[in-house]
Design a protein around this motif. Structure first.
Motif, mmCIF file in Angstrom:
data_model
loop_
_atom_site.group_PDB
_atom_site.id
_atom_site.type_symbol
_atom_site.label_atom_id
_atom_site.label_comp_id
_atom_site.label_asym_id
_atom_site.label_seq_id
_atom_site.Cartn_x
_atom_site.Cartn_y
_atom_site.Cartn_z
ATOM 1 N N ASP A 54 45.916 24.682 27.304
ATOM 2 C CA ASP A 54 46.789 23.527 27.401
ATOM 3 C C ASP A 54 47.500 23.439 28.751
ATOM 4 O O ASP A 54 48.286 22.539 28.972
ATOM 5 C CB ASP A 54 47.834 23.562 26.285
ATOM 6 C CG ASP A 54 47.182 23.428 24.920
ATOM 7 O OD1 ASP A 54 47.742 23.954 23.958
ATOM 8 O OD2 ASP A 54 46.121 22.783 24.829
ATOM 9 N N SER A 55 47.251 24.379 29.631
ATOM 10 C CA SER A 55 47.923 24.392 30.930
ATOM 11 C C SER A 55 47.295 23.377 31.872
ATOM 12 O O SER A 55 46.145 22.987 31.716
ATOM 13 C CB SER A 55 47.815 25.773 31.571
ATOM 14 O OG SER A 55 48.446 26.726 30.770
ATOM 15 N N GLU A 56 48.094 22.976 32.831
ATOM 16 C CA GLU A 56 47.598 22.109 33.895
ATOM 17 C C GLU A 56 47.969 22.748 35.216
ATOM 18 O O GLU A 56 48.947 23.476 35.313
ATOM 19 C CB GLU A 56 48.259 20.729 33.809
ATOM 20 C CG GLU A 56 47.933 19.977 32.564
ATOM 21 C CD GLU A 56 48.696 18.671 32.477
ATOM 22 O OE1 GLU A 56 49.831 18.602 32.982
ATOM 23 O OE2 GLU A 56 48.150 17.721 31.891
ATOM 24 N N TYR A 57 47.164 22.475 36.209
ATOM 25 C CA TYR A 57 47.471 22.952 37.547
ATOM 26 C C TYR A 57 47.797 21.745 38.407
ATOM 27 O O TYR A 57 47.007 20.800 38.487
ATOM 28 C CB TYR A 57 46.305 23.750 38.120
ATOM 29 C CG TYR A 57 46.694 24.428 39.391
ATOM 30 C CD1 TYR A 57 47.640 25.434 39.392
ATOM 31 C CD2 TYR A 57 46.146 24.037 40.591
ATOM 32 C CE1 TYR A 57 48.030 26.035 40.573
ATOM 33 C CE2 TYR A 57 46.523 24.633 41.772
ATOM 34 C CZ TYR A 57 47.466 25.628 41.753
ATOM 35 O OH TYR A 57 47.860 26.218 42.922
ATOM 36 N N ILE A 58 48.970 21.756 39.018
ATOM 37 C CA ILE A 58 49.423 20.631 39.841
ATOM 38 C C ILE A 58 49.241 20.997 41.309
ATOM 39 O O ILE A 58 49.784 22.001 41.779
ATOM 40 C CB ILE A 58 50.891 20.300 39.531
ATOM 41 C CG1 ILE A 58 51.004 19.867 38.064
ATOM 42 C CG2 ILE A 58 51.395 19.205 40.453
ATOM 43 C CD1 ILE A 58 52.410 19.738 37.565
ATOM 44 N N ILE A 59 48.467 20.203 42.018
ATOM 45 C CA ILE A 59 48.202 20.449 43.429
ATOM 46 C C ILE A 59 48.974 19.426 44.254
ATOM 47 O O ILE A 59 48.696 18.226 44.180
ATOM 48 C CB ILE A 59 46.694 20.362 43.741
ATOM 49 C CG1 ILE A 59 45.947 21.403 42.911
ATOM 50 C CG2 ILE A 59 46.440 20.555 45.229
ATOM 51 C CD1 ILE A 59 44.453 21.339 43.032
ATOM 52 N N PRO A 60 49.961 19.886 45.028
ATOM 53 C CA PRO A 60 50.759 18.961 45.842
ATOM 54 C C PRO A 60 49.908 18.245 46.889
ATOM 55 O O PRO A 60 48.907 18.775 47.377
ATOM 56 C CB PRO A 60 51.784 19.876 46.525
ATOM 57 C CG PRO A 60 51.747 21.162 45.785
ATOM 58 C CD PRO A 60 50.391 21.272 45.171
ATOM 59 N N TRP A 61 50.324 17.038 47.238
ATOM 60 C CA TRP A 61 49.611 16.218 48.204
ATOM 61 C C TRP A 61 49.355 16.959 49.510
ATOM 62 O O TRP A 61 48.282 16.849 50.101
ATOM 63 C CB TRP A 61 50.391 14.930 48.450
ATOM 64 C CG TRP A 61 49.722 14.046 49.451
ATOM 65 C CD1 TRP A 61 50.084 13.851 50.742
ATOM 66 C CD2 TRP A 61 48.545 13.264 49.254
ATOM 67 N NE1 TRP A 61 49.213 12.978 51.358
ATOM 68 C CE2 TRP A 61 48.256 12.609 50.467
ATOM 69 C CE3 TRP A 61 47.698 13.050 48.159
ATOM 70 C CZ2 TRP A 61 47.170 11.755 50.615
ATOM 71 C CZ3 TRP A 61 46.615 12.200 48.321
ATOM 72 C CH2 TRP A 61 46.362 11.566 49.533
ATOM 73 N N GLU A 62 50.329 17.729 49.986
ATOM 74 C CA GLU A 62 50.166 18.425 51.269
ATOM 75 C C GLU A 62 49.090 19.509 51.230
ATOM 76 O O GLU A 62 48.655 19.988 52.266
ATOM 77 C CB GLU A 62 51.496 18.995 51.767
ATOM 78 C CG GLU A 62 52.212 19.886 50.815
ATOM 79 C CD GLU A 62 53.153 19.139 49.864
ATOM 80 O OE1 GLU A 62 53.788 19.825 49.060
ATOM 81 O OE2 GLU A 62 53.240 17.911 49.903
ATOM 82 N N ARG A 63 48.610 19.893 50.037
ATOM 83 C CA ARG A 63 47.525 20.872 49.905
ATOM 84 C C ARG A 63 46.150 20.211 49.891
ATOM 85 O O ARG A 63 45.134 20.879 49.936
ATOM 86 C CB ARG A 63 47.710 21.704 48.636
ATOM 87 C CG ARG A 63 48.891 22.624 48.701
ATOM 88 C CD ARG A 63 48.631 23.572 49.788
ATOM 89 N NE ARG A 63 49.616 24.597 49.914
ATOM 90 C CZ ARG A 63 49.546 25.529 50.820
ATOM 91 N NH1 ARG A 63 48.538 25.541 51.661
ATOM 92 N NH2 ARG A 63 50.464 26.435 50.932
#
Length: 81
Positions: A54-63
């Motif tokens: 159920d986890s999500e990985y959030i990748i910031p725009w700057e990455r």
């Protein structure tokens, strides 16, 4: 012009180690500025093997390093997760 729905059709690849992270399931947008803040990838066994289903990985725009026709190249350090 791209739509947020266009991101769901793109596979995300980490250029640090070449791993396929999965496909974008959502995006986060700052409603005040209208800027895309990050992309969200579903967790599970295919994402570094340490996140629950159920986890999500959030990748910031700057990455995000490059957005192509079929893929999004990101640069993240797996050790920071």
């Amino acid at each position: 012009m791209n739509r947020t729905s266009d991101f769901r059709q793109k596979e995300v690849i980490n250029i640090s180690d070449g791993k396929r992270l999965g496909f974008v399931c959502d995006v986060e947008i700052d409603l005040k500025s209208g800027r895309l803040e990050s992309i969200v990838i579903p967790g599970g066994n295919r994402l570094f093997g340490i996140l629950g289903k159920d986890s999500e990985y959030i990748i910031p725009w700057e990455r995000i390093k490059k957005i192509g026709e079929d893929i999004i190249l990101v640069e993240i350090d797996e050790r920071l997760i």
